[in-house]
Design an enzyme around this catalytic site. Structure first.
Site, PDB file in Angstrom:
ATOM      1  N   ARG A 232      -6.459  -5.440  -0.215  1.00 46.26           N
ATOM      2  CA  ARG A 232      -6.068  -5.471  -1.624  1.00 46.26           C
ATOM      3  C   ARG A 232      -5.776  -4.051  -2.085  1.00 46.26           C
ATOM      4  O   ARG A 232      -6.491  -3.108  -1.729  1.00 46.26           O
ATOM      5  CB  ARG A 232      -7.181  -6.064  -2.494  1.00 46.26           C
ATOM      6  CG  ARG A 232      -7.371  -7.575  -2.358  1.00 46.26           C
ATOM      7  CD  ARG A 232      -6.186  -8.354  -2.931  1.00 46.26           C
ATOM      8  NE  ARG A 232      -6.366  -9.790  -2.853  1.00 46.26           N
ATOM      9  CZ  ARG A 232      -5.967 -10.557  -1.837  1.00 46.26           C
ATOM     10  NH1 ARG A 232      -5.346 -10.025  -0.797  1.00 46.26           N
ATOM     11  NH2 ARG A 232      -6.162 -11.865  -1.857  1.00 46.26           N
ATOM     12  N   GLU A 261       0.838  -5.027  -8.165  1.00 47.60           N
ATOM     13  CA  GLU A 261       1.873  -5.708  -7.384  1.00 47.60           C
ATOM     14  C   GLU A 261       2.753  -6.479  -8.340  1.00 47.60           C
ATOM     15  O   GLU A 261       2.228  -7.213  -9.184  1.00 47.60           O
ATOM     16  CB  GLU A 261       1.234  -6.671  -6.383  1.00 47.60           C
ATOM     17  CG  GLU A 261       0.543  -5.926  -5.261  1.00 47.60           C
ATOM     18  CD  GLU A 261      -0.029  -6.840  -4.191  1.00 47.60           C
ATOM     19  OE1 GLU A 261       0.235  -8.060  -4.240  1.00 47.60           O
ATOM     20  OE2 GLU A 261      -0.730  -6.333  -3.319  1.00 47.60           O
ATOM     21  N   HIS A 280       3.245  -7.465   0.333  1.00 47.27           N
ATOM     22  CA  HIS A 280       2.117  -8.399   0.514  1.00 47.27           C
ATOM     23  C   HIS A 280       2.532  -9.582   1.407  1.00 47.27           C
ATOM     24  O   HIS A 280       2.522 -10.732   0.969  1.00 47.27           O
ATOM     25  CB  HIS A 280       1.604  -8.889  -0.850  1.00 47.27           C
ATOM     26  CG  HIS A 280       0.173  -9.345  -0.795  1.00 47.27           C
ATOM     27  ND1 HIS A 280      -0.701  -9.229  -1.841  1.00 47.27           N
ATOM     28  CD2 HIS A 280      -0.550  -9.946   0.199  1.00 47.27           C
ATOM     29  CE1 HIS A 280      -1.880  -9.722  -1.524  1.00 47.27           C
ATOM     30  NE2 HIS A 280      -1.823 -10.171  -0.276  1.00 47.27           N
TER      31      HIS A 280
HETATM   32  C1  DGY Z   1      -5.029 -13.561   1.228  1.00 43.01           C
HETATM   33  O1  DGY Z   1      -5.050 -14.657   1.788  1.00 43.01           O
HETATM   34  O2  DGY Z   1      -5.955 -13.139   0.550  1.00 43.01           O
HETATM   35  C2  DGY Z   1      -3.803 -12.717   1.452  1.00 43.01           C
HETATM   36  O3  DGY Z   1      -3.779 -11.598   0.705  1.00 43.01           O
HETATM   37  C3  DGY Z   1      -2.551 -13.536   1.372  1.00 43.01           C
HETATM   38  O4  DGY Z   1      -2.508 -14.177   2.588  1.00 43.01           O
END
Ligand code: DGY
Length: 314
Positions: A232, A261, A280
């Site tokens: 993240r 984002e 992402h």
């Molecule tokens: C998640 O699953 O948390 C990712 O960031 C997207 O696949």
């Protein structure tokens, strides 16, 4: 019939339960629309772009299950759901290997300066062969530090072992089985940052990990090192990263996730040649996105039928 809200069209081939209301608009569902739609909802299948907080739960008094099509749950107030008896599901495991592939692809790309090479060719700047053109780092024989050796971090470590890399990890808990399997050694975060040639972040974002990689942490990284983030954006202080990349510690970064984002195109990181940013896409293979959607539907249906969720938030 249970009223079900699905906040985004699901990947091709995966059907939401019959009778679901699905947001068909472009992009994420506007929060105001979501608040209206959940008024009668018993089940909610959501995305990481939706905020599931006390406000939403107040607006959805009949809600019994929140099923997120992602493994990360930093956008969901899991405790608030628990207090109200709302089951929470997510999609671990099915995306592990694909996300680890992405982490490794990003690492290899920036260490060997692949995006810069492509840019040079496209711009017509490729001249005669030059013994000093785009000299990068190596993967083999270098040390990879993994911050958060959970499912994805461990899968990255397995790939790195195959590349002849030395392995370090840090996290909340020691992983003796992983240490035995891969010869990976535990360090505290400062130790890992100062010993690693490359660092991969693969840990959840929460109050404790927000801006874990700040100016102080970055200053511990080796000259010539690499930072990869597939978790993240909020884990990294982006202003501090701009300064650190200018100084060359780390020398390069590859980010699948940013804060915010999307990152604005005029953000300094976007234009830096030593920073590769992708939107992402860590789990974005056709097969994996389908598996995530299937698991999200299975969690939703199980919760509505009062059965244990196949993948409940822990
Ligand atoms: C998640 O699953 O948390 C990712 O960031 C997207 O696949």
């Amino acid at each position: 019939m249970a009223r079900i809200v699905v906040t985004r069209r699901l990947p091709a081939g995966v059907q939401p339960p019959v009778g679901s209301w699905v947001w068909e608009g472009e992009g994420p569902i506007p929060h105001g629309v979501l608040l209206e739609q959940v008024a009668e909802a018993e089940g909610l299948l959501c995305m990481l772009t939706d905020t599931i907080d006390e406000e939403l739960l107040d607006a959805a008094p009949r809600l019994r299950v929140v099923s997120q099509m992602a493994v990360g749950l930093d956008n969901v107030d899991v405790e608030a759901c628990r207090r109200r008896g709302v089951a929470v599901g997510h999609t671990p495991d099915v995306l592990t290997e694909t996300t680890a592939d992405t982490a490794f692809a990003l690492l290899a790309a920036v260490v060997r300066r692949i995006p810069e090479g492509r840019d040079l060719v496209r711009s017509g700047g490729w001249g005669e062969w030059d013994p000093e053109l785009l000299l990068g780092g190596d993967l083999w024989g270098t040390t990879l530090g993994i911050v958060g050796a959970g499912r994805i971090g461990s899968a990255v470590a397995r790939r790195a072992a195959g590349f002849g890399m030395h392995l370090l990890y840090t996290g909340r808990r020691r992983k003796p089985h992983l240490e035995a399997e891969l010869g990976i050694a535990y360090r505290d975060l400062p130790g890992l940052l100062s010993e690693s040639d490359h660092v991969v972040l693969s840990l959840p974002l929460d109050d404790d990990t927000y801006h874990l990689i700040d100016a102080e942490a970055l200053s511990r990284m080796k000259e010539g090192s690499t930072l990869v983030n597939v978790a993240r954006g909020g884990l990294v202080d982006h202003d501090a990263l701009v300064e650190a990349l200018r100084r060359g510690r780390p020398a390069r970064a590859a980010l699948d996730v940013t804060e915010p984002e999307p990152i604005p195109p005029d953000h300094p990181l976007v234009g830096m040649p030593n920073c590769l940013i992708v939107p992402h896409i860590g789990s974005a293979s056709v097969r994996t996105r389908r598996a995530m959607a299937e698991l999200a539907v299975a969690n939703l249906v199980a919760g509505l039928e009062g059965r244990p969720l196949p993948a409940a938030a822990t």
